[in-house]
Motif scaffolding. Structure first.
Motif, PDB file in Angstrom:
ATOM      1  N   PHE A 118       0.818  -1.210   0.000  1.00 34.12           N
ATOM      2  CA  PHE A 118       0.000   0.000   0.000  1.00 34.12           C
ATOM      3  C   PHE A 118       0.855   1.264   0.000  1.00 34.12           C
ATOM      4  O   PHE A 118       0.508   2.259  -0.648  1.00 34.12           O
ATOM      5  CB  PHE A 118      -0.942  -0.003   1.204  1.00 34.12           C
ATOM      6  N   TYR A 119       1.962   1.230   0.731  1.00 37.40           N
ATOM      7  CA  TYR A 119       2.804   2.425   0.750  1.00 37.40           C
ATOM      8  C   TYR A 119       3.491   2.656  -0.597  1.00 37.40           C
ATOM      9  O   TYR A 119       3.651   3.806  -1.029  1.00 37.40           O
ATOM     10  CB  TYR A 119       3.842   2.322   1.859  1.00 37.40           C
ATOM     11  N   ILE A 120       3.901   1.598  -1.265  1.00 40.48           N
ATOM     12  CA  ILE A 120       4.493   1.768  -2.594  1.00 40.48           C
ATOM     13  C   ILE A 120       3.455   2.338  -3.557  1.00 40.48           C
ATOM     14  O   ILE A 120       3.753   3.232  -4.366  1.00 40.48           O
ATOM     15  CB  ILE A 120       5.062   0.431  -3.119  1.00 40.48           C
ATOM     16  N   ALA A 121       2.223   1.824  -3.472  1.00 38.61           N
ATOM     17  CA  ALA A 121       1.154   2.365  -4.315  1.00 38.61           C
ATOM     18  C   ALA A 121       0.936   3.849  -4.023  1.00 38.61           C
ATOM     19  O   ALA A 121       0.744   4.657  -4.942  1.00 38.61           O
ATOM     20  CB  ALA A 121      -0.134   1.592  -4.086  1.00 38.61           C
ATOM     21  N   GLY A 122       0.975   4.221  -2.745  1.00 38.68           N
ATOM     22  CA  GLY A 122       0.827   5.624  -2.391  1.00 38.68           C
ATOM     23  C   GLY A 122       1.976   6.473  -2.882  1.00 38.68           C
ATOM     24  O   GLY A 122       1.771   7.586  -3.392  1.00 38.68           O
ATOM     25  N   LEU A 123       3.201   5.976  -2.766  1.00 36.52           N
ATOM     26  CA  LEU A 123       4.374   6.726  -3.210  1.00 36.52           C
ATOM     27  C   LEU A 123       4.361   6.945  -4.717  1.00 36.52           C
ATOM     28  O   LEU A 123       4.775   8.007  -5.204  1.00 36.52           O
ATOM     29  CB  LEU A 123       5.650   5.979  -2.805  1.00 36.52           C
ATOM     30  N   GLN A 124       3.896   5.957  -5.449  1.00 31.47           N
ATOM     31  CA  GLN A 124       3.880   6.087  -6.902  1.00 31.47           C
ATOM     32  C   GLN A 124       2.785   7.010  -7.403  1.00 31.47           C
ATOM     33  O   GLN A 124       2.795   7.402  -8.570  1.00 31.47           O
ATOM     34  CB  GLN A 124       3.723   4.693  -7.536  1.00 31.47           C
ATOM     35  N   ASN A 125       1.833   7.354  -6.545  1.00 27.58           N
ATOM     36  CA  ASN A 125       0.745   8.249  -6.953  1.00 27.58           C
ATOM     37  C   ASN A 125       0.878   9.645  -6.362  1.00 27.58           C
ATOM     38  O   ASN A 125      -0.067  10.437  -6.440  1.00 27.58           O
ATOM     39  CB  ASN A 125      -0.597   7.635  -6.553  1.00 27.58           C
ATOM     40  N   LEU A 126       2.018   9.960  -5.779  1.00 32.22           N
ATOM     41  CA  LEU A 126       2.235  11.299  -5.258  1.00 32.22           C
ATOM     42  C   LEU A 126       2.390  12.286  -6.409  1.00 32.22           C
ATOM     43  O   LEU A 126       2.959  11.952  -7.448  1.00 32.22           O
ATOM     44  CB  LEU A 126       3.491  11.335  -4.379  1.00 32.22           C
ATOM     45  N   PRO A 127       1.908  13.504  -6.256  1.00 30.70           N
ATOM     46  CA  PRO A 127       2.066  14.515  -7.321  1.00 30.70           C
ATOM     47  C   PRO A 127       3.531  14.881  -7.513  1.00 30.70           C
ATOM     48  O   PRO A 127       4.161  15.464  -6.621  1.00 30.70           O
ATOM     49  CB  PRO A 127       1.234  15.701  -6.811  1.00 30.70           C
ATOM     50  N   GLY A 128       4.068  14.533  -8.663  1.00 33.71           N
ATOM     51  CA  GLY A 128       5.483  14.761  -8.921  1.00 33.71           C
ATOM     52  C   GLY A 128       5.872  16.225  -8.944  1.00 33.71           C
ATOM     53  O   GLY A 128       6.989  16.587  -8.557  1.00 33.71           O
ATOM     54  N   GLU A 129       4.946  17.097  -9.360  1.00 30.11           N
ATOM     55  CA  GLU A 129       5.286  18.517  -9.470  1.00 30.11           C
ATOM     56  C   GLU A 129       5.555  19.130  -8.093  1.00 30.11           C
ATOM     57  O   GLU A 129       6.385  20.045  -7.973  1.00 30.11           O
ATOM     58  CB  GLU A 129       4.173  19.285 -10.173  1.00 30.11           C
ATOM     59  N   VAL A 130       4.880  18.628  -7.064  1.00 25.20           N
ATOM     60  CA  VAL A 130       5.112  19.153  -5.714  1.00 25.20           C
ATOM     61  C   VAL A 130       6.506  18.773  -5.235  1.00 25.20           C
ATOM     62  O   VAL A 130       7.247  19.603  -4.681  1.00 25.20           O
ATOM     63  CB  VAL A 130       4.036  18.616  -4.740  1.00 25.20           C
TER      64      VAL A 130
END
Length: 211
Positions: A91-103
Motif C-alpha cells: 500500500f505504501y508503494i502504491a501511495g508513493l507512486q501516486n504522489l504529485p510529482g510537481e510538488v
C-alpha cells in the motif's frame, strides 16, 4: 507500519533489480500464518534451530527464545511484524507512486533536503494511506497474532504470551468455559469497533486527501 514505510521508500527507488527487491519484501505476506509460524518455530528452536546454532558458534550463547518470557513475547512480535510488513509495503508503494510529482520537484528546486521533502511533503501526502493501515494493523494485532502464539508458545511461558484472542480460544475449546470465552469475544469485538470509530472521528480532520 514504520518498517513498511521505510522499506517502501527504499524499494521505490529506481535501482537495478528493483522488481526483485519488491518481490522479496512482499512474499512473506503471501504465506499462510500457519506456515510462517512453523518457519519461526524451526528457526528459533532452542535445541535445533538455525538461529541458536549460529549464535552458539559465533557468540557462544543459546538464548531460550521460547522459554524466556521476554524473549518469547519479542519473538511473537517480530514474527507478526515480519508476516504483515509486506501488506504495508504494497500500500505504501502504491501511495508513493501516486504522489504529485510537481510538488516534489518544486521542493527539490527550492533546495529542500531529502529528509525535509519526506517529512514536509511525502509523509503528509501519505496520511490517507497511513490512516487506513493504522486501522488494518490494529485489527491485525488483535486477531492475526493467534497462529504464532499457538504454534510457538501456546501462551507460555507463564502466560507471558497469552494474548486475548488466544485466551478466548483456550477458555472456549480447551477449558470449555464457553461463557467466559463468549464474554471475552464480545469485549474484543467492542474494543475493535471502538478503536475504529475513534480513528475515523479523531483522524478525519487531520488526514490530508490529495487530489
Amino acid at each position: 507500519m514504520a518498517a513498511g514505510l521505510a522499506l517502501s521508500v527504499l524499494a521505490n527507488q529506481k535501482v537495478s533489480g528493483w522488481r526483485i527487491y519488491r518481490l522479496l519484501l512482499i512474499w512473506p505476506y503471501a504465506l499462510s500464518p500457519a506456515v510462517a509460524g512453523v518457519i519461526f518455530l524451526f528457526l528459533f528452536n532452542e535445541q535445533s534451530g538455525i538461529v541458536n546454532y549460529l549464535l552458539s558458534i559465533t557468540l557462544g550463547i543459546t538464548p531460550g527464545w521460547l522459554t524466556n518470557p521476554t524473549l518469547a513475547m519479542a519473538l511473537i512480535i517480530f514474527a507478526a511484524v515480519w508476516k504483515n510488513v509486506g501488506y504495508n509495503v504494497v500500500f505504501y508503494i502504491a501511495g508513493l507512486q501516486n504522489l504529485p510529482g510537481e510538488v516534489l520537484e518544486a521542493a527539490l528546486i527550492d533546495g529542500a533536503s531529502p529528509w525535509q521533502r519526506f517529512w514536509k511533503i511525502t509523509f503528509p501526502l501519505l496520511s490517507p494511506m497511513t490512516f487506513f493501515l493504522l486501522i488494518i494493523n490494529t485489527i491485525y494485532a488483535f486477531f492475526e497474532a493467534f497462529p504464532f502464539v499457538d504454534l510457538l508458545t501456546k501462551g507460555g511461558p507463564s502466560d507471558a504470551t497469552n494474548i486475548l484472542i488466544y485466551n478466548i480460544y483456550r477458555d472456549g475449546f480447551e477449558y470449555y468455559k464457553t461463557g467466559m470465552a463468549a464474554a471475552q469475544s464480545v469485549i474484543l469485538f467492542a474494543a475493535v469497533v471502538f478503536l475504529t470509530i475513534m480513528q475515523f472521528r479523531l483522524g478525519e480532520s487531520r488526514v490530508h486527501y490529495g487530489s
